[in-house]
Write an enzyme that holds these catalytic residues in place. Structure first.
Site, PDB file in Angstrom:
ATOM      1  N   LYS A  79       0.845  -1.198   0.000  1.00  0.00           N
ATOM      2  CA  LYS A  79       0.000   0.000   0.000  1.00  0.00           C
ATOM      3  C   LYS A  79       0.880   1.249   0.000  1.00  0.00           C
ATOM      4  CE  LYS A  79      -3.880   1.902   2.713  1.00  0.00           C
ATOM      5  NZ  LYS A  79      -4.718   1.697   3.911  1.00  0.00           N
ATOM      6  N   SER A 154      -9.577   1.697   2.922  1.00  0.00           N
ATOM      7  CA  SER A 154      -8.722   2.410   2.005  1.00  0.00           C
ATOM      8  C   SER A 154      -7.696   1.537   1.267  1.00  0.00           C
ATOM      9  CB  SER A 154      -7.983   3.521   2.765  1.00  0.00           C
ATOM     10  OG  SER A 154      -7.143   2.971   3.747  1.00  0.00           O
ATOM     11  N   SER A 178      -9.631  -0.575   7.153  1.00  0.00           N
ATOM     12  CA  SER A 178      -9.079  -0.481   5.798  1.00  0.00           C
ATOM     13  C   SER A 178      -8.383  -1.707   5.240  1.00  0.00           C
ATOM     14  CB  SER A 178      -8.123   0.697   5.715  1.00  0.00           C
ATOM     15  OG  SER A 178      -8.865   1.868   5.544  1.00  0.00           O
TER      16      SER A 178
HETATM   17  N1  GLN Z   1     -12.967   3.899   6.305  1.00  0.00           N
HETATM   18  C1  GLN Z   1     -12.351   4.329   7.506  1.00  0.00           C
HETATM   19  C2  GLN Z   1     -12.027   5.807   7.421  1.00  0.00           C
HETATM   20  O1  GLN Z   1     -12.342   6.383   6.451  1.00  0.00           O
HETATM   21  C3  GLN Z   1     -11.143   3.503   7.807  1.00  0.00           C
HETATM   22  C4  GLN Z   1      -9.911   3.957   7.173  1.00  0.00           C
HETATM   23  C5  GLN Z   1      -8.730   3.138   7.539  1.00  0.00           C
HETATM   24  O2  GLN Z   1      -8.848   2.094   8.186  1.00  0.00           O
HETATM   25  N2  GLN Z   1      -7.569   3.621   7.156  1.00  0.00           N
HETATM   26  O3  GLN Z   1     -11.468   6.371   8.297  1.00  0.00           O
END
Ligand code: GLN
Length: 478
Positions: A79, A154, A178
């Site tokens: 990532k 994400s 994410s």
């Molecule tokens: N969807 C969650 C957010 O927008 C989680 C993001 C993540 O785990 N980096 O914060």
């Protein structure tokens, strides 16, 4: 041979037994990427030349009869919020568009020590803020199961790369879901480790008390393999925990007879799409059939999870992202009148809408006069959410529910409604707020052939048990 279709343990076996060379593996996957990437768009950077060089080194080791690492010859996607020395690391943000880190993250060092081959950097929501990959400054990634839909986020790039066989293993990061949510949307496996198990050194910070790097793979055993490599104490991360690292693969095929499984009654309610509910309930029945004891439990404070998470995460983000000022890193506006104007213009041009929204929200929640009402209150509720889990784990060994309340949605469908987007995280954020380990494993395909994931949550540092339960389900589906 279609080597890109194989899982990591198979590839390693073939390489170690000299049935194939590492070079063949790498060339094969890049051939496949060339064909597939234009549709899926999982990668922000590909590192073909470096990968081929690494392959040569490993093949030479084999020639000399040297001992090989645990990840020998396995193509791995990273990532793009994880620092890779000499390789652009953007966080999918304009502000870091040309940032080339002078050092590598702890996990990158571990992967290389074990002879893993890094093939590229994957797309994400900018600074890991989002659930669909649509917040990337460099375009959206498509779900390989249906190109008109999001891959989740994400870590959507990593999940999509795996689901389309453009990587054999992948690394993601999980602050509020994410790793697990994109794993669910793309029909692969993703694990968020216990907070402190995997070093965050070199992970570009979003919300430091929640962030964890996690392994993603096509199978549960491959997930265990990658966890084995990245877990462990690191003095460079002050929150890294000194704990014995068990052998995650050994015992993964254990029977689960007598294991106590808790099903939170708050997790299978009306708000969850029918097909998700059906498949998760079916899997719970399967586990019961093979010997687990299923009991209903309650996590009474779960409904406050989203509100709490979006206060804690944005507060920490507003502080962490203050470093992007046009001076230390990345983008600087060219046309400005004075210092303050330079800061302001660099940040206005460099950050996307969602990042700005969160910095504003977090700054507000931390500001004097509101601190007690929002941030402090959120910390108190965070403690209650953690207590719910502690109470549940007095009676059960793991908890099971859906990873996401909804199926992968269409690109563009939710992007204009941030609250609706935040609600996707309802089942994942509480696990981060509590520091616990959680895994998402595929449990079925909807009528439209969209993947559905199931989440298994364990006690602190009990990754072994959640991997074993995930494997039991995977075995049953095979
Ligand atoms: N969807 C969650 C957010 O927008 C989680 C993001 C993540 O785990 N980096 O914060």
């Amino acid at each position: 041979m279609n080597l890109h279709k194989l899982n990591a343990l198979n590839i390693r076996n073939l390489i170690v037994n000299k049935k194939i060379t590492t070079r063949e593996v790498v060339e094969d996957i890049f051939r496949h990427i060339e064909i597939t990437e234009p549709q899926v768009k999982a990668y922000l950077t590909l590192t073909r030349e470096d990968a081929l060089k690494q392959a040569e080194t490993i093949d030479a080791k084999i020639q000399r009869g040297e001992k090989l690492g645990l990840l020998a010859g396995i193509p791995i996607a990273i990532k793009d919020n994880i620092c890779t020395e000499g390789v652009r690391t953007t966080c999918a943000s304009r502000i870091l568009e040309n940032f080339i880190p002078p050092y590598s993250a702890f996990v990158i060092g571990r992967i290389k020590e074990e002879d893993g081959i890094i093939i590229g950097k994957t797309n994400l929501d900018e600074f890991a803020m989002g659930s669909s990959c649509e917040n990337s400054a460099f375009g959206v990634t498509h779900n390989p199961h249906d190109l008109s839909r999001v891959p989740g986020g994400s870590s959507g790039g990593s999940a999509a790369a795996l689901a389309s066989d453009m990587a054999t293993l992948a690394i993601g990061s999980d602050t509020g879901g994410s790793v697990r949510q994109p794993a669910s949307f793309c029909g692969i496996v993703g694990l968020k480790p216990t907070y402190g198990l995997v070093s965050r050194y070199g992970l570009i910070a979003f919300a430091s008390s929640l962030d964890q790097i996690g392994p993603m793979a096509k199978t549960v055993s491959d997930t265990a393999l990658l966890l084995q490599v990245i877990a462990g104490y690191d003095e460079q991360d002050s929150t890294s925990v000194k704990t014995d690292i068990p052998d995650y693969l050994a015992g993964i095929e254990r029977e689960i007879t007598g294991l106590r499984i808790g099903v939170p009654k708050e997790y299978l309610t009306e708000g969850v799409e029918l097909e998700v509910r059906e498949f998760v309930s079916q899997s719970i029945k399967v586990l019961e059939k093979i010997g687990a004891k299923v009991v209903e439990i309650s996590l009474p404070h779960s409904e406050y999870g989203i509100a709490t998470y979006y206060l804690v995460a944005t507060s920490e983000a507003s502080s962490n992202l203050a470093r992007y000022d046009g001076v230390h890193y990345g983008y600087r506006a060219t046309d400005y009148t004075d210092l303050i104007n330079m800061y302001s213009k660099s940040r206005s041009d460099g950050f996307g809408t969602e990042v700005k929204r969160r910095v504003l929200l977090g700054t507000f929640a931390l500001s004097s006069g509101y601190y007690d009402a929002y941030y402090l209150r959120a910390l108190k509720v965070r403690r209650l959410i953690r207590q719910d889990f502690d109470n549940a784990f007095k009676d059960v060994d793991v908890l099971i529910g859906p990873t996401s309340p909804i199926l992968p949605f269409k690109i563009g469908e939710r992007i204009d409604d941030p609250l609706k987007m935040y609600l996707c995280d309802i089942f994942t954020v509480n696990v981060n707020l509590s520091g616990l380990p959680g895994i998402s494993v595929p449990c079925g395909l909807s009528k439209e052939r969209l993947p559905i994931g199931l989440q298994i949550v364990g006690r602190m540092f009990d990754e072994r048990t959640i991997l074993t339960v995930a494997r039991a389900l995977e075995r049953d589906r095979a």
